[in-house]
Design a protein around this motif. Structure first.
Motif, PDB file in Angstrom:
ATOM      1  N   TRP A  60      50.399  54.877 136.622  1.00  0.00           N
ATOM      2  CA  TRP A  60      49.914  55.052 135.253  1.00  0.00           C
ATOM      3  C   TRP A  60      48.604  55.844 135.254  1.00  0.00           C
ATOM      4  O   TRP A  60      48.415  56.742 134.431  1.00  0.00           O
ATOM      5  CB  TRP A  60      49.718  53.689 134.583  1.00  0.00           C
ATOM      6  CG  TRP A  60      49.262  53.804 133.170  1.00  0.00           C
ATOM      7  CD1 TRP A  60      50.041  54.045 132.080  1.00  0.00           C
ATOM      8  CD2 TRP A  60      47.921  53.712 132.699  1.00  0.00           C
ATOM      9  NE1 TRP A  60      49.258  54.096 130.962  1.00  0.00           N
ATOM     10  CE2 TRP A  60      47.955  53.891 131.313  1.00  0.00           C
ATOM     11  CE3 TRP A  60      46.704  53.480 133.314  1.00  0.00           C
ATOM     12  CZ2 TRP A  60      46.814  53.861 130.531  1.00  0.00           C
ATOM     13  CZ3 TRP A  60      45.569  53.453 132.535  1.00  0.00           C
ATOM     14  CH2 TRP A  60      45.624  53.636 131.165  1.00  0.00           C
ATOM     15  N   LEU A  61      47.704  55.530 136.194  1.00  0.00           N
ATOM     16  CA  LEU A  61      46.451  56.282 136.288  1.00  0.00           C
ATOM     17  C   LEU A  61      46.701  57.753 136.609  1.00  0.00           C
ATOM     18  O   LEU A  61      46.066  58.644 136.032  1.00  0.00           O
ATOM     19  CB  LEU A  61      45.545  55.667 137.348  1.00  0.00           C
ATOM     20  CG  LEU A  61      44.856  54.374 136.976  1.00  0.00           C
ATOM     21  CD1 LEU A  61      44.130  53.789 138.185  1.00  0.00           C
ATOM     22  CD2 LEU A  61      43.879  54.588 135.833  1.00  0.00           C
ATOM     23  N   VAL A  63      49.377  59.465 135.894  1.00  0.00           N
ATOM     24  CA  VAL A  63      49.963  60.092 134.702  1.00  0.00           C
ATOM     25  C   VAL A  63      48.867  60.412 133.686  1.00  0.00           C
ATOM     26  O   VAL A  63      48.841  61.494 133.094  1.00  0.00           O
ATOM     27  CB  VAL A  63      51.054  59.188 134.080  1.00  0.00           C
ATOM     28  CG1 VAL A  63      51.443  59.649 132.699  1.00  0.00           C
ATOM     29  CG2 VAL A  63      52.267  59.141 134.980  1.00  0.00           C
ATOM     30  N   GLN A  64      47.942  59.483 133.483  1.00  0.00           N
ATOM     31  CA  GLN A  64      46.848  59.719 132.547  1.00  0.00           C
ATOM     32  C   GLN A  64      45.968  60.874 133.014  1.00  0.00           C
ATOM     33  O   GLN A  64      45.512  61.684 132.215  1.00  0.00           O
ATOM     34  CB  GLN A  64      46.010  58.449 132.356  1.00  0.00           C
ATOM     35  CG  GLN A  64      46.760  57.304 131.732  1.00  0.00           C
ATOM     36  CD  GLN A  64      47.431  57.677 130.417  1.00  0.00           C
ATOM     37  OE1 GLN A  64      46.818  58.278 129.550  1.00  0.00           O
ATOM     38  NE2 GLN A  64      48.689  57.327 130.290  1.00  0.00           N
ATOM     39  N   PHE A  65      45.757  60.971 134.311  1.00  0.00           N
ATOM     40  CA  PHE A  65      44.958  62.047 134.879  1.00  0.00           C
ATOM     41  C   PHE A  65      45.643  63.398 134.706  1.00  0.00           C
ATOM     42  O   PHE A  65      44.983  64.424 134.551  1.00  0.00           O
ATOM     43  CB  PHE A  65      44.701  61.763 136.362  1.00  0.00           C
ATOM     44  CG  PHE A  65      43.974  62.853 137.079  1.00  0.00           C
ATOM     45  CD1 PHE A  65      42.624  63.056 136.873  1.00  0.00           C
ATOM     46  CD2 PHE A  65      44.630  63.664 137.985  1.00  0.00           C
ATOM     47  CE1 PHE A  65      41.947  64.060 137.535  1.00  0.00           C
ATOM     48  CE2 PHE A  65      43.967  64.666 138.652  1.00  0.00           C
ATOM     49  CZ  PHE A  65      42.621  64.866 138.432  1.00  0.00           C
ATOM     50  N   ASP A  66      46.961  63.397 134.702  1.00  0.00           N
ATOM     51  CA  ASP A  66      47.725  64.647 134.663  1.00  0.00           C
ATOM     52  C   ASP A  66      48.103  65.083 133.244  1.00  0.00           C
ATOM     53  O   ASP A  66      48.890  65.991 133.081  1.00  0.00           O
ATOM     54  CB  ASP A  66      48.977  64.506 135.524  1.00  0.00           C
ATOM     55  CG  ASP A  66      49.593  65.838 135.865  1.00  0.00           C
ATOM     56  OD1 ASP A  66      48.836  66.796 136.096  1.00  0.00           O
ATOM     57  OD2 ASP A  66      50.828  65.925 135.902  1.00  0.00           O
ATOM     58  N   GLY A  67      47.602  64.423 132.234  1.00  0.00           N
ATOM     59  CA  GLY A  67      47.873  64.884 130.877  1.00  0.00           C
ATOM     60  C   GLY A  67      48.476  63.839 129.972  1.00  0.00           C
ATOM     61  O   GLY A  67      48.824  64.134 128.836  1.00  0.00           O
ATOM     62  N   GLY A  68      48.655  62.640 130.411  1.00  0.00           N
ATOM     63  CA  GLY A  68      49.164  61.577 129.555  1.00  0.00           C
ATOM     64  C   GLY A  68      50.671  61.444 129.593  1.00  0.00           C
ATOM     65  O   GLY A  68      51.376  62.169 130.297  1.00  0.00           O
ATOM     66  N   SER A  69      51.162  60.514 128.795  1.00  0.00           N
ATOM     67  CA  SER A  69      52.593  60.198 128.819  1.00  0.00           C
ATOM     68  C   SER A  69      53.461  61.326 128.287  1.00  0.00           C
ATOM     69  O   SER A  69      54.650  61.369 128.577  1.00  0.00           O
ATOM     70  CB  SER A  69      52.861  58.916 128.030  1.00  0.00           C
ATOM     71  OG  SER A  69      52.444  59.077 126.697  1.00  0.00           O
ATOM     72  N   LYS A  70      52.882  62.250 127.531  1.00  0.00           N
ATOM     73  CA  LYS A  70      53.699  63.363 127.028  1.00  0.00           C
ATOM     74  C   LYS A  70      54.228  64.235 128.160  1.00  0.00           C
ATOM     75  O   LYS A  70      55.225  64.913 128.010  1.00  0.00           O
ATOM     76  CB  LYS A  70      52.900  64.199 126.038  1.00  0.00           C
ATOM     77  CG  LYS A  70      51.758  64.935 126.661  1.00  0.00           C
ATOM     78  CD  LYS A  70      51.001  65.776 125.664  1.00  0.00           C
ATOM     79  CE  LYS A  70      49.968  66.511 126.445  1.00  0.00           C
ATOM     80  NZ  LYS A  70      48.793  66.837 126.060  1.00  0.00           N
ATOM     81  N   THR A  71      53.563  64.200 129.317  1.00  0.00           N
ATOM     82  CA  THR A  71      54.031  64.992 130.456  1.00  0.00           C
ATOM     83  C   THR A  71      55.242  64.369 131.141  1.00  0.00           C
ATOM     84  O   THR A  71      55.872  65.017 131.965  1.00  0.00           O
ATOM     85  CB  THR A  71      52.908  65.170 131.498  1.00  0.00           C
ATOM     86  OG1 THR A  71      52.512  63.887 131.967  1.00  0.00           O
ATOM     87  CG2 THR A  71      51.718  65.888 130.911  1.00  0.00           C
TER      88      THR A  71
END
Length: 95
Positions: A60-61, A63-71
């Motif tokens: 989850w961290l 994913v948040q670092f890489d642009g959020g859940s939209k990615t």
């Protein structure tokens, strides 16, 4: 004298990708070590659940670092979910 107000240069995408790949391989190796250590004392299915629950906040961290859940959602999302179920199927038969 150096100017401390100047912005830091952006990291090129290929170096960022290499760093993330190295971090992923390191985390996978650590998870494998933990799973091997736990599998002697716990059933394999319990050890795998423990490792998965531990990895979830880390993912989850990332994913948040890489642009959020939209990615996470792309045109091939259904195929990725299907592949996830196929990969999960052998683990569900371990009891």
């Amino acid at each position: 004298m150096s100017d401390f107000s100047a912005p830091l240069p952006a990291v090129p995408k290929n170096l960022r990708a290499i760093g993330l790949l190295v971090a992923g391989i390191a985390l996978f190796s650590i998870q494998d070590l933990i799973l091997k250590l736990l599998s002697g004392d716990y059933p394999l299915s319990e050890a795998m659940v423990f490792c998965s629950l531990t990895a979830t906040p880390l993912i989850w961290l990332l994913v948040q670092f890489d642009g959020g859940s939209k990615t996470l959602f792309t045109a091939g999302t259904r195929r990725m979910i299907g592949r996830g179920f196929i990969v999960f199927a052998p683990y569900s038969s371990i009891t």
